[in-house]
Design an enzyme around this catalytic site. Sequence first.
Site, short mmCIF file in Angstrom:
data_model
loop_
_atom_site.label_atom_id
_atom_site.label_comp_id
_atom_site.label_asym_id
_atom_site.label_seq_id
_atom_site.Cartn_x
_atom_site.Cartn_y
_atom_site.Cartn_z
N CYS A 111 3.20 -2.96 4.05
CA CYS A 111 2.34 -1.82 4.38
C CYS A 111 3.09 -1.03 5.44
O CYS A 111 4.27 -1.28 5.68
CB CYS A 111 0.93 -2.25 4.79
N ASP A 144 0.87 -1.18 0.00
CA ASP A 144 0.00 0.00 0.00
C ASP A 144 0.91 1.23 0.00
O ASP A 144 2.13 1.13 -0.19
CB ASP A 144 -1.00 -0.05 1.17
N HIS A 145 0.32 2.41 0.23
CA HIS A 145 1.09 3.65 0.20
C HIS A 145 2.15 3.70 1.30
O HIS A 145 3.15 4.40 1.16
CB HIS A 145 0.14 4.84 0.31
N THR A 187 3.09 -0.91 8.74
CA THR A 187 3.64 -1.76 9.80
C THR A 187 3.86 -3.20 9.35
O THR A 187 4.53 -3.97 10.04
CB THR A 187 2.66 -1.84 10.98
N ARG A 237 9.80 -32.40 11.03
CA ARG A 237 8.71 -32.20 11.99
C ARG A 237 7.82 -31.00 11.64
O ARG A 237 6.70 -30.89 12.13
CB ARG A 237 9.27 -32.06 13.41
N HIS A 238 8.34 -30.12 10.79
CA HIS A 238 7.57 -28.92 10.43
C HIS A 238 6.56 -29.19 9.30
O HIS A 238 5.63 -28.41 9.13
CB HIS A 238 8.51 -27.80 9.99
N HIS A 298 11.17 -23.08 9.19
CA HIS A 298 10.15 -23.74 10.01
C HIS A 298 8.74 -23.62 9.45
O HIS A 298 7.94 -24.53 9.60
CB HIS A 298 10.14 -23.15 11.43
C1 RB5 Z 1 -2.01 2.90 6.25
O1 RB5 Z 1 -2.10 4.17 6.78
C2 RB5 Z 1 -1.61 1.91 7.34
O2 RB5 Z 1 -2.67 1.70 8.20
C3 RB5 Z 1 -1.17 0.61 6.70
O3 RB5 Z 1 -0.10 0.84 5.86
C4 RB5 Z 1 -0.73 -0.49 7.64
O4 RB5 Z 1 0.24 -0.04 8.53
C5 RB5 Z 1 -1.80 -1.26 8.30
O5 RB5 Z 1 -1.57 -2.25 8.98
#
Ligand code: RB5
Length: 148
Positions: A68, A11-12, A70, A135-136, A101
């Site tokens: 994304c 995403d952005h 995070t 095992r995995h 794993h």
């Molecule tokens: C976008 O603003 C943000 O929410 C997205 O990139 C991400 O971090 C969501 O989990």
Amino acid sequence: MSPDVIALASDHGGVELKALLKDELLKAGHGVLDLGTEGPQSVDYPDFAEAMAEAIRSGSAGRGVLICGTGIGISIAANRYPFIRAALVSDVTTARLARSHNDANVLVLGGRTMGAEVAKDCLKIFLETPFEGGRHAGRVLKMGQART
Ligand code: RB5
């Protein structure tokens, strides 16, 4: 069917890191399928997780990288597809174990939470590390069983 092609989508919040990793992959001679997004305008990460799932499902790519802000939202979205094992990693150790794993087929990174050098190292280790099996193997099989 292009098992050696690596798909990229973000995403952005991950667009800059995606561009950087795309360059790294091309420099290293990998086939790359860029599924977007291309600019800073706000988009919805589930749409890019879906594009990744379709690329893997159809065989257009064998492995993928999702980004994304995070890495959290796009990994949750990607893991709704039973044939996707998307691993949000934070360092080279988790990148290595995601492969050895968990047989992860999609690497997930946080574009706003991870530095570029660590991200490049994670990608390299992810691509180089084989699945250990043993095992995995049964555990990975269980993860792919659809639930209602
Ligand atoms: C976008 O603003 C943000 O929410 C997205 O990139 C991400 O971090 C969501 O989990």
